[in-house]
Design a protein around this motif. Structure first.
Motif, PDB file in Angstrom:
ATOM      1  N   ASP A  89       5.693   8.459  21.542  1.00  0.00           N
ATOM      2  CA  ASP A  89       7.110   8.258  21.818  1.00  0.00           C
ATOM      3  C   ASP A  89       7.752   7.545  20.631  1.00  0.00           C
ATOM      4  OD1 ASP A  89       7.527   9.108  24.738  1.00  0.00           O
ATOM      5  OD2 ASP A  89       5.727   7.852  24.850  1.00  0.00           O
ATOM      6  N   VAL A  90       8.773   8.182  20.080  1.00  0.00           N
ATOM      7  CA  VAL A  90       9.449   7.643  18.899  1.00  0.00           C
ATOM      8  C   VAL A  90      10.867   7.245  19.291  1.00  0.00           C
ATOM      9  CG1 VAL A  90      10.207   8.064  16.539  1.00  0.00           C
ATOM     10  CG2 VAL A  90       8.085   9.105  17.365  1.00  0.00           C
ATOM     11  N   TYR A  91      11.150   5.955  19.195  1.00  0.00           N
ATOM     12  CA  TYR A  91      12.477   5.411  19.462  1.00  0.00           C
ATOM     13  C   TYR A  91      13.116   5.094  18.115  1.00  0.00           C
ATOM     14  CZ  TYR A  91      10.601   4.731  24.179  1.00  0.00           C
ATOM     15  OH  TYR A  91      10.037   4.913  25.415  1.00  0.00           O
ATOM     16  N   ALA A  92      14.233   5.757  17.811  1.00  0.00           N
ATOM     17  CA  ALA A  92      14.855   5.606  16.496  1.00  0.00           C
ATOM     18  C   ALA A  92      16.365   5.751  16.620  1.00  0.00           C
ATOM     19  CB  ALA A  92      14.303   6.646  15.518  1.00  0.00           C
ATOM     20  N   PRO A  93      17.121   5.238  15.634  1.00  0.00           N
ATOM     21  CA  PRO A  93      18.576   5.408  15.654  1.00  0.00           C
ATOM     22  C   PRO A  93      18.968   6.880  15.781  1.00  0.00           C
ATOM     23  CG  PRO A  93      17.945   3.839  13.965  1.00  0.00           C
ATOM     24  CD  PRO A  93      16.671   4.457  14.469  1.00  0.00           C
ATOM     25  N   PRO A 134       3.776  19.144  20.872  1.00  0.00           N
ATOM     26  CA  PRO A 134       4.363  18.880  22.197  1.00  0.00           C
ATOM     27  C   PRO A 134       4.134  17.454  22.699  1.00  0.00           C
ATOM     28  CG  PRO A 134       3.175  20.981  22.179  1.00  0.00           C
ATOM     29  CD  PRO A 134       2.841  20.279  20.902  1.00  0.00           C
ATOM     30  N   HIS A 135       3.209  16.736  22.094  1.00  0.00           N
ATOM     31  CA  HIS A 135       2.942  15.361  22.508  1.00  0.00           C
ATOM     32  C   HIS A 135       3.940  14.361  21.918  1.00  0.00           C
ATOM     33  CE1 HIS A 135      -0.687  16.816  24.287  1.00  0.00           C
ATOM     34  NE2 HIS A 135      -1.295  17.061  23.144  1.00  0.00           N
ATOM     35  N   VAL A 136       4.780  14.827  20.992  1.00  0.00           N
ATOM     36  CA  VAL A 136       5.730  13.941  20.303  1.00  0.00           C
ATOM     37  C   VAL A 136       7.078  14.009  21.015  1.00  0.00           C
ATOM     38  CG1 VAL A 136       6.848  13.388  18.108  1.00  0.00           C
ATOM     39  CG2 VAL A 136       4.518  14.343  18.120  1.00  0.00           C
ATOM     40  N   HIS A 137       7.581  12.855  21.416  1.00  0.00           N
ATOM     41  CA  HIS A 137       8.815  12.800  22.205  1.00  0.00           C
ATOM     42  C   HIS A 137       9.861  11.928  21.505  1.00  0.00           C
ATOM     43  CE1 HIS A 137       6.639  14.693  25.514  1.00  0.00           C
ATOM     44  NE2 HIS A 137       5.642  13.851  25.250  1.00  0.00           N
ATOM     45  N   ARG A 138      11.081  12.430  21.475  1.00  0.00           N
ATOM     46  CA  ARG A 138      12.198  11.736  20.823  1.00  0.00           C
ATOM     47  C   ARG A 138      12.946  10.853  21.818  1.00  0.00           C
ATOM     48  NH1 ARG A 138      15.256  15.649  16.675  1.00  0.00           N
ATOM     49  NH2 ARG A 138      13.495  16.887  15.899  1.00  0.00           N
ATOM     50  N   HIS A 139      13.347   9.669  21.339  1.00  0.00           N
ATOM     51  CA  HIS A 139      14.171   8.769  22.137  1.00  0.00           C
ATOM     52  C   HIS A 139      15.277   8.205  21.245  1.00  0.00           C
ATOM     53  CE1 HIS A 139      11.192   8.805  25.421  1.00  0.00           C
ATOM     54  NE2 HIS A 139      10.288   8.772  24.451  1.00  0.00           N
ATOM     55  N   PRO A 140      16.414   8.912  21.152  1.00  0.00           N
ATOM     56  CA  PRO A 140      17.510   8.432  20.300  1.00  0.00           C
ATOM     57  C   PRO A 140      18.109   7.133  20.849  1.00  0.00           C
ATOM     58  CG  PRO A 140      17.774  10.760  20.875  1.00  0.00           C
ATOM     59  CD  PRO A 140      16.726  10.207  21.771  1.00  0.00           C
ATOM     60  N   VAL A 141      18.407   6.219  19.950  1.00  0.00           N
ATOM     61  CA  VAL A 141      19.000   4.933  20.310  1.00  0.00           C
ATOM     62  C   VAL A 141      20.372   4.852  19.642  1.00  0.00           C
ATOM     63  CG1 VAL A 141      18.760   2.431  20.168  1.00  0.00           C
ATOM     64  CG2 VAL A 141      16.732   3.871  20.507  1.00  0.00           C
ATOM     65  N   LYS A 179      22.262   2.977  18.112  1.00  0.00           N
ATOM     66  CA  LYS A 179      22.460   1.843  17.219  1.00  0.00           C
ATOM     67  C   LYS A 179      22.247   2.307  15.791  1.00  0.00           C
ATOM     68  CE  LYS A 179      21.153  -1.811  20.458  1.00  0.00           C
ATOM     69  NZ  LYS A 179      20.284  -3.001  20.687  1.00  0.00           N
ATOM     70  N   SER A 180      22.775   1.533  14.841  1.00  0.00           N
ATOM     71  CA  SER A 180      22.612   1.893  13.436  1.00  0.00           C
ATOM     72  C   SER A 180      21.214   1.526  12.944  1.00  0.00           C
ATOM     73  CB  SER A 180      23.663   1.179  12.579  1.00  0.00           C
ATOM     74  OG  SER A 180      23.392  -0.213  12.545  1.00  0.00           O
ATOM     75  N   GLU A 181      20.885   1.999  11.762  1.00  0.00           N
ATOM     76  CA  GLU A 181      19.566   1.748  11.178  1.00  0.00           C
ATOM     77  C   GLU A 181      19.286   0.256  11.017  1.00  0.00           C
ATOM     78  OE1 GLU A 181      17.667   4.330   7.882  1.00  0.00           O
ATOM     79  OE2 GLU A 181      18.523   2.620   6.821  1.00  0.00           O
ATOM     80  N   SER A 182      20.302  -0.505  10.640  1.00  0.00           N
ATOM     81  CA  SER A 182      20.097  -1.932  10.426  1.00  0.00           C
ATOM     82  C   SER A 182      20.032  -2.712  11.745  1.00  0.00           C
ATOM     83  CB  SER A 182      21.221  -2.507   9.558  1.00  0.00           C
ATOM     84  OG  SER A 182      22.475  -2.385  10.198  1.00  0.00           O
ATOM     85  N   GLU A 183      20.491  -2.092  12.822  1.00  0.00           N
ATOM     86  CA  GLU A 183      20.498  -2.771  14.123  1.00  0.00           C
ATOM     87  C   GLU A 183      19.235  -2.512  14.934  1.00  0.00           C
ATOM     88  OE1 GLU A 183      25.169  -2.814  15.422  1.00  0.00           O
ATOM     89  OE2 GLU A 183      24.134  -0.895  15.452  1.00  0.00           O
ATOM     90  N   PHE A 184      18.523  -1.434  14.594  1.00  0.00           N
ATOM     91  CA  PHE A 184      17.380  -1.054  15.429  1.00  0.00           C
ATOM     92  C   PHE A 184      16.220  -0.591  14.558  1.00  0.00           C
ATOM     93  CE2 PHE A 184      14.812   1.770  18.047  1.00  0.00           C
ATOM     94  CZ  PHE A 184      14.646   1.015  19.201  1.00  0.00           C
ATOM     95  N   ALA A 185      15.095  -1.268  14.677  1.00  0.00           N
ATOM     96  CA  ALA A 185      13.881  -0.857  13.980  1.00  0.00           C
ATOM     97  C   ALA A 185      13.209   0.272  14.757  1.00  0.00           C
ATOM     98  CB  ALA A 185      12.929  -2.045  13.840  1.00  0.00           C
ATOM     99  N   THR A 186      12.784   1.300  14.068  1.00  0.00           N
ATOM    100  CA  THR A 186      12.101   2.413  14.731  1.00  0.00           C
ATOM    101  C   THR A 186      10.833   1.908  15.432  1.00  0.00           C
ATOM    102  OG1 THR A 186      12.960   4.036  13.173  1.00  0.00           O
ATOM    103  CG2 THR A 186      10.921   4.608  14.325  1.00  0.00           C
ATOM    104  N   ARG A 187      10.661   2.327  16.684  1.00  0.00           N
ATOM    105  CA  ARG A 187       9.478   1.921  17.444  1.00  0.00           C
ATOM    106  C   ARG A 187       8.640   3.149  17.790  1.00  0.00           C
ATOM    107  NH1 ARG A 187      11.732  -0.186  21.485  1.00  0.00           N
ATOM    108  NH2 ARG A 187      11.073   1.022  23.316  1.00  0.00           N
TER     109      ARG A 187
END
Length: 477
Positions: free
Chosen positions: A329-333, A388-395, A397-405
């Motif tokens: 699970d990738v949480y990113a701006p 198929p195991h990779v899932h997107r989670h858009p956040v 927030k801007s790049e400087s406000e949110f570190a990719t998790r």
């Protein structure tokens, strides 16, 4: 910065200049020749990196297709990487800029939101070779052009880029024009025409991402930089309100809600982006020192890099194997995912803009390299089965406000996560000089033999010296 740089001596004459482009032109011709050893070293590293990218990039289909056509357009004094016959400076800039950006392995520059060196370096190298300039001359012009690209980028972004303009070919064309104007010694009036003229070459949409036209954007912007400098030198004139006028870049390439967006940007100021063209202190801070360049560790869209760093960190820390993974699970701006428009890429160009594919490669190989984007690699079942195991989670927030998790879940039920703010290669987490040399050798492997690679490395190590740049460029033919 060199002690001979004094804001009062350079910018006091600009303070009363009301027109933005005139103020930028005045600074560009008045700035000192020497910006200090650290600024020069950073510029030198930028050229080392982009020339490394040009070597394999010249064999990419986009670069080969372009050269097959442009080689029919005549000969000239400037080197086209991978081609024995030289061409005119504009055509060499076009070819080499395309090669520099073809593999998406070249640097990023946040204030401009652009692959700035892939535009400016090919322009300066081609023109510098034609005009018998030294590497030292070229690095100094690069620093000047980068500063103006910074101010223009900060005046247009983030919304210029967020609304779909490819800033590499919009802001990049302006930076290249100013850099080339500085290299040939334009006065402030001709520099103003050069800068304003370059806005007529500024264009390119993010809808071209994942196609051969995306790297062509860098080539066209590099060509524009050379052309505008030479035309301005010869006496060509341009309008004078092309940045901030009622029908200028800000109004037309950001939108009619410009003032509302400026209010929003004022609260964030990410990478100095205020949506206003700074004229009070054009040269301070010096952008190459204050912001630096993001040198790429992976030959993929930079929006994948924080996630890839995270995946590789988790593999190293926990000994994760690809066949043990059930979820990534990738949480990113959201802006990162906007750049990564291919969930099911069909070729290597699209795969570089696919979070799913790039993460699958990292899981399978514990690395991401140039050979992972060949047609066979993109079709590989070892990667396809993991996507198929990779899932997107858009956040939102801007790049400087949110570190990719990145969160990895294993078949055992174990979960591991990590957050990545500064990807490897960013100015505050840079590649070492040794890692940069290793990247050069990686790029040259299988193309140049070891002797030729070491000759190129030696010449790049001396690029800040007085010798004509043609000495280095001859090694790339």
């Amino acid at each position: 910065m060199s002690p001979d740089y004094h804001k009062s001596s350079i910018e006091s004459g600009i303070a009363n200049v009301q027109n933005v482009s005139a103020a930028y032109a005045m600074w560009a011709v008045s700035a000192p020749r020497h910006f200090g050893s650290e600024a020069t070293h950073r510029a030198k590293r930028a050229f080392m990196d982009v020339i490394a990218c040009m070597v394999p990039g010249a064999l990419d289909e986009a670069a080969l297709t372009l050269r097959a056509v442009s080689s029919q357009w005549g000969e000239g004094p400037s080197t086209v990487v991978g081609q024995q016959r030289g061409q005119s400076a504009p055509l060499a800039a076009l070819a080499n800029g395309t090669a520099a950006h073809a593999l998406d392995f070249d640097d990023n520059f946040d204030p401009a939101k652009a692959h700035i060196t892939a535009v400016m370096a090919p322009a300066l190298l081609s023109l510098g070779e034609a005009r018998v300039k030294s590497g030292a001359d070229i690095l100094e012009a690069y620093i000047v052009g980068l500063q103006i690209a910074t101010r223009v980028g900060q005046g247009l972004n983030p919304f210029h880029r967020n609304r779909g303009w490819h800033a590499t070919s919009t802001v990049g064309a302006i930076g290249a024009a100013v850099a080339c104007g500085r290299l040939v010694g334009l006065n402030h009036i001709k520099m103003s025409h050069c800068l304003n003229m370059s806005t007529s070459y500024a264009g390119g949409f993010m809808s071209q991402f994942g196609s051969m036209t995306k790297p062509l954007h860098a080539g066209k912007a590099a060509e524009a930089g050379v052309v505008c400098a030479l035309l301005a030198e010869a006496g060509m004139t341009a309008g004078h309100e092309t940045l901030d006028g009622p029908t200028g870049m800000a109004q037309l390439m950001v939108g009619p809600d410009l003032e509302e967006l400026r209010t929003k940007a004022e609260f964030k100021r990410e990478h100095g982006q205020t949506m206003r063209f700074e004229t009070d202190s054009i040269g301070e801070p010096l952008a190459i020192l204050a912001h630096g360049l993001k040198v790429k560790r992976y030959p993929t869209c930079a929006s994948t890099h924080r996630a890839l760093d995270g995946v590789l960190q988790l593999i190293a820390a926990h000994g994760i194997k690809a066949n043990d993974v059930t979820h990534v699970d990738v949480y990113a701006p959201v802006s990162h995912f906007n750049n990564l428009m291919y969930r099911d890429p069909k070729d290597g160009l699209q795969a570089k803009f696919s979070m799913e594919f790039c993460v699958a490669v990292a899981l399978q190989n514990n690395s991401v390299g140039l050979n992972d984007f060949t047609p066979d690699a993109v079709a590989s079942s070892s990667y396809r089965s993991l996507m198929p195991h990779v899932h997107r989670h858009p956040v939102a927030k801007s790049e400087s406000e949110f570190a990719t998790r990145v969160e990895i879940t294993l078949k055992s039920g174990a979960q591991h996560s990590v957050s990545v703010d500064a990807p490897k290669g960013r100015a505050d987490n840079p590649l070492s000089d040794m890692e940069l040399w290793d990247k050069l050798r990686q790029c040259c492997r299988g193309i140049l033999d070891s002797t030729a690679t070491e000759r190129l490395a030696e010449a790049l190590g001396q690029i800040d010296g007085p010798q004509p740049i043609a000495t280095l460029m001859a090694l790339l033919r």
